[in-house]
Design an enzyme around this catalytic site. Structure first.
Site, PDB file in Angstrom:
ATOM      1  CD  GLU A 175      26.810  16.539 -39.057  1.00 43.87           C
ATOM      2  OE1 GLU A 175      27.148  17.046 -37.980  1.00 43.87           O
ATOM      3  OE2 GLU A 175      26.173  15.465 -39.124  1.00 43.87           O
ATOM      4  CE1 TYR A 230      25.191  10.814 -40.978  1.00 41.52           C
ATOM      5  CE2 TYR A 230      26.332  12.648 -42.009  1.00 41.52           C
ATOM      6  CZ  TYR A 230      25.679  12.109 -40.919  1.00 41.52           C
ATOM      7  OH  TYR A 230      25.490  12.853 -39.794  1.00 41.52           O
ATOM      8  CB  SER A 273      25.358  10.274 -29.628  1.00 42.35           C
ATOM      9  OG  SER A 273      24.520  11.365 -29.343  1.00 42.35           O
ATOM     10  CG  LEU A 274      28.159   7.732 -34.172  1.00 44.27           C
ATOM     11  CD1 LEU A 274      29.112   8.017 -35.329  1.00 44.27           C
ATOM     12  CD2 LEU A 274      27.484   6.387 -34.368  1.00 44.27           C
ATOM     13  CD  GLU A 288      29.769   6.956 -44.057  1.00 45.66           C
ATOM     14  OE1 GLU A 288      29.185   8.046 -43.896  1.00 45.66           O
ATOM     15  OE2 GLU A 288      29.211   5.852 -43.918  1.00 45.66           O
ATOM     16  CB  ALA A 317      24.001  28.557 -69.489  1.00 40.16           C
ATOM     17  CG  PHE A 318      21.963  26.968 -63.260  1.00 40.35           C
ATOM     18  CD1 PHE A 318      21.599  25.634 -63.347  1.00 40.35           C
ATOM     19  CD2 PHE A 318      21.548  27.707 -62.161  1.00 40.35           C
ATOM     20  CE1 PHE A 318      20.838  25.050 -62.347  1.00 40.35           C
ATOM     21  CE2 PHE A 318      20.788  27.133 -61.164  1.00 40.35           C
ATOM     22  CZ  PHE A 318      20.430  25.787 -61.253  1.00 40.35           C
ATOM     23  CG  ASP A 319      22.526  32.575 -62.832  1.00 40.09           C
ATOM     24  OD1 ASP A 319      22.226  31.657 -62.042  1.00 40.09           O
ATOM     25  OD2 ASP A 319      23.507  33.318 -62.690  1.00 40.09           O
ATOM     26  CG  ASP A 349      33.173  20.084 -36.211  1.00 42.40           C
ATOM     27  OD1 ASP A 349      32.190  19.771 -35.523  1.00 42.40           O
ATOM     28  OD2 ASP A 349      34.085  20.818 -35.800  1.00 42.40           O
ATOM     29  CE  LYS A 398      31.772  12.528 -34.842  1.00 45.69           C
ATOM     30  NZ  LYS A 398      31.576  13.969 -34.607  1.00 45.69           N
ATOM     31  CB  CYS A 401      41.933  41.477  -5.355  1.00 50.50           C
ATOM     32  SG  CYS A 401      41.363  43.133  -4.929  1.00 50.50           S
ATOM     33  CE  LYS A 458      27.793   5.742 -40.558  1.00 41.44           C
ATOM     34  NZ  LYS A 458      26.883   6.431 -41.506  1.00 41.44           N
ATOM     35  CG  ASP A 497      28.142  29.657 -62.315  1.00 35.59           C
ATOM     36  OD1 ASP A 497      27.894  28.432 -62.339  1.00 35.59           O
ATOM     37  OD2 ASP A 497      28.999  30.171 -61.562  1.00 35.59           O
ATOM     38  CE  LYS A 557      35.382  13.690 -32.061  1.00 35.21           C
ATOM     39  NZ  LYS A 557      34.683  14.195 -30.879  1.00 35.21           N
ATOM     40  CB  CYS A 611      43.846  44.172  -7.453  1.00 33.13           C
ATOM     41  SG  CYS A 611      42.409  43.838  -8.490  1.00 33.13           S
ATOM     42  CB  CYS A 661      37.814  44.358  -6.388  1.00 33.64           C
ATOM     43  SG  CYS A 661      38.644  43.979  -7.939  1.00 33.64           S
ATOM     44  CB  CYS A 702      40.408  47.827  -7.150  1.00 34.23           C
ATOM     45  SG  CYS A 702      41.062  46.500  -6.106  1.00 34.23           S
TER      46      CYS A 702
END
Length: 711
Positions: free
Chosen positions: A195, A247, A98-99, A129, A51-53, A133, A131, A447, A311, A49, A335, A429, A452, A432
């Site tokens: 996603e 994807y 949508s699916l 694949e 070296a990259f920086d 979220d 899914k 109640c 798919k 990291d 799902k 209640c 109240c 009150c």
């Protein structure tokens, strides 16, 4: 790795910075892009990291000394100080569908059978694949350079979030040259899809910081990712640890590839982060095996998944199978079954609703379920508590119904403690102290006090809710503070609030110096505008917002149709009310009694004086809406995002044209209108063969009166 670092910082390279800064900048960009690809796309970094920086630091120095060398695709341009005022609409190259969902392996098998039948009795290769979220994103590249990023929106039109997406480290600002050869001749732009997600660990850190700073935490990583994408300041997005998995492509013909499996390989080659957990399956059993394995590995993954996407691999076969009004026929989302966890039931408390109904609520030891922390869950009523034999001190099983609403399934009897206590409804209640009663034949305890405070709070929240008067921003915490201060006691009090009063309202939090934080004028001004806008809501929504017992949205619409003004409704007798189709004696008595209560009449008069709608919209003299939809029944589900209409407003327009609008799907339903995030009603429509309209078809119907024939 050490040899690589030495090569990067050779004296010859440094000398090039002085003699030819443009060449050195170009070389640095190529080197940085290469190492970004190794890190994000291949998960195989070859330098440290630090070296990259150092490479990034040198490039920034050159560009600072030579501003003319800065390009939009430079790695240094990921983060800027841009603060946007709004997100411009972006029309997708092709609709983002949508699916359809398979809720269990049986439904998945049924879909596999339909695919096999559509393909001449032979199951074609299928790409499986995980899914993710997260939040859907579309990235557009022109000449290999990222030019636009857009959210899914309603599937047709999204929001421009380009500036924010440029801060996401695994999104290539420029496609790798080796992948460009696969782009079809004449292709001007590529719209690639995937996603955006937030890793579990990053989500935990983000929420911990929110709690420490007194801000409300996000419900789950998906909401955190979506909220991070819509930050007006890109620096805020940069501070949220977002990642992507790509994807899909909008136009498969834009690449010289034959199917989904090849597309995933191309995306990785082009520099994108592609999920490694994919499989090309030849048989139904392989597909089922992939799904079973995904369920088993779900908790061990560093990101949230909620299923598996299957798919048809071949793009040619996909094109032949086509789409329904809502989803492709060549893909399905399997799902996962609702995730179940066990936790301790600490206590059962009582929540008092706007009609005085007392609802038992399970207070739980917080537990993570389906991506969010659950600490409370409704137990519905006393009979349900006893039926499930849930006791205070039990270890209980918790899940989210539909992965959304927390519910207690029941106790783990083998773990029941001898001290576990049977719970009963209190006789007074909790808000009150008034007596609690249960009418004969009713499930709910109530109640009986009209003073109240808990009921007042719920009535005020109900009035401001989206389905009623829709006062945007008037949430529970603000309403609670207004009630506690004595400034708001009933719904009419909303309309006398001033910006100064709201601005001075406490948020209930303090800053680092211990000073009370107030709402402030920015939020107050928005609330005043929202209150003003609520005055124009339709009459039926005003009736619903009043919280008349037994009057829900549909009943309010029936009453508004039969009695198109508040005066007419208030003057109606019980018998007259009961004659309205869909209004029985019980509802009629509740409505009649509401208008015979002096406090209610006083509130209505104050609402009238404030300018709130008190009658249904009248048509111009001689104007009649053609009843072209007479005899047809519609069911609306999902969000109507692109039109800006609520489902209530769309339903009112359909009824004005003669249609009946129902809340449930049956074989007698004529059409189901499926908006964004349509749920079980859409699924039932498909299973019953009921025609489904998308939002574009609904708008065409409302504008022309033409009933779709070929669906």
């Amino acid at each position: 790795m050490a040899e690589d670092q030495e090569a990067l910082f050779s004296g010859a390279d440094r000398a090039q910075t002085v003699s030819d800064p443009a060449a050195r900048a170009a070389a640095l960009r190529r080197e940085i892009e290469h190492h970004s690809y190794q890190y994000y796309a291949l998960d195989a970094p070859t330098i440290s990291d630090a070296a990259f920086d150092s490479l990034m630091g040198e490039l920034r120095e050159i560009e600072a000394a030579h501003p003319e060398l800065v390009t939009p695709a430079s790695p240094t341009q990921r983060v800027g100080g841009y603060v946007g005022e709004q997100f411009a609409p972006v029309v997708h190259e092709r609709r983002m569908y949508s699916l359809d969902n398979a809720m269990d392996l049986g439904e998945l098998d049924a879909w596999l059978g339909r695919v096999e039948e559509a393909c001449g009795g032979v199951l074609p290769p299928l790409c499986c694949e995980l899914k993710i979220d997260g939040s859907s994103i579309a990235l557009t590249y022109e000449d290999g350079v990222l030019v636009r990023a857009a959210t899914r929106g309603d599937g047709t039109t999204g929001e421009d979030v380009t500036v924010n997406m440029r801060t996401v480290r695994d999104v290539p600002l420029r496609l790798r040259e080796g992948a460009l050869v696969a782009i079809a001749p004449g292709t001007d732009a590529l719209e690639l899809r995937g996603e955006v997600y937030m890793p579990k660990r990053s989500f935990e850190v983000l929420n911990a910081a929110a709690v420490t700073e007194g801000r409300p935490p996000f419900a789950n990583p998906r909401n955190a990712a979506a909220g991070s994408l819509r930050q007006k300041d890109a620096r805020v997005t940069q501070g949220r640890d977002l990642s992507t998995f790509m994807y899909a492509i909008a136009d498969e013909g834009a690449l010289d590839i034959a199917g989904q499996w090849e597309l995933l390989q191309w995306l990785r080659e082009a520099g994108f982060h592609v999920n490694p957990d994919v499989k090309l399956c030849e048989t139904a059993e392989e597909v089922r095996g992939f799904c079973r394995t995904a369920i088993e590995r779900r908790d061990a993954l560093p990101y949230e998944i909620d299923g598996v996407v299957v798919k048809v691999n071949s793009f040619a076969r996909q094109a032949a199978m086509g789409f329904t009004a809502r989803a492709p026929r060549w893909a399905i989302a399997f799902k996962f079954p609702p995730e179940e966890k066990t936790t301790l039931l600490r206590d059962i408390t009582v929540q008092v609703g706007r009609t005085g109904a007392l609802t038992p609520v399970a207070e739980l030891e917080p537990v993570s379920v389906a991506g969010s922390t659950v600490a409370r869950a409704t137990l519905h009523n006393l009979d349900e508590v006893h039926r499930k034999d849930v006791r205070v001190g039990d270890t209980v099983i918790v899940r989210k119904a539909g992965d959304v609403i927390p519910e207690v399934l029941g106790p783990v009897l083998s773990l029941r403690s001898p001290e576990a206590r049977i719970w009963e409804m209190p006789s007074a209640c909790p808000s009150c102290g008034s007596p609690v009663v249960r009418d004969e034949g009713e499930v709910a305890f109530r109640c009986i006090s009209i003073d109240c405070p808990a009921q007042a709070l719920e009535r005020l929240l109900h009035w401001a809710s989206r389905g009623a008067l829709d006062i945007d921003g008037m949430g529970e915490e603000i309403v609670r503070r207004l009630v506690e201060s004595g400034r708001v006691a009933d719904v009419a009090d909303y309309y006398s609030l001033t910006e100064d009063e709201l601005a001075a309202t406490s948020t209930g939090r303090v800053n680092k110096d211990g000073e009370i934080i107030h709402l402030g004028h920015t939020i107050a001004a928005k609330l005043v505008a929202a209150i003003e806008a609520s005055k124009t809501r339709p009459f039926a929504r005003v009736l619903f917002g009043l919280g008349i017992r037994h009057v829900g949205k549909t009943t309010a619409e029936l009453l508004a149709d039969a009695f198109p003004s508040m005066e007419a409704l208030a003057a109606a007798g019980e018998g007259e009310l009961a004659e309205v189709n869909g209004i029985g004696p019980k509802v009629a008595h509740g409505v009649w009694l509401f208008f015979r209560t002096p406090d209610n009449v006083s509130v209505i008069e104050r609402l009238r004086a404030a300018g709130v709608t008190m009658a249904a919209e009248a048509m111009a003299p001689g104007e009649e809406v053609p009843q072209v939809l007479s005899g047809l029944t519609f069911v609306l589900t999902g969000t109507l995002a692109s039109s800006g209409m609520t489902r209530d407003e769309a339903g009112a327009r359909l009824r004005a044209m003669g249609a009946k609008v129902s809340g449930s799907v049956s074989k007698k339903t004529s059409f189901v209108v499926a908006g964004e995030s349509a749920g079980s009603k859409y699924d039932k429509a498909v299973s019953l063969g009921v025609p489904v309209l998308d939002e574009a078809a609904l708008l065409h119907l409302l504008e022309t009166g033409e009933v779709p024939r070929d669906i």
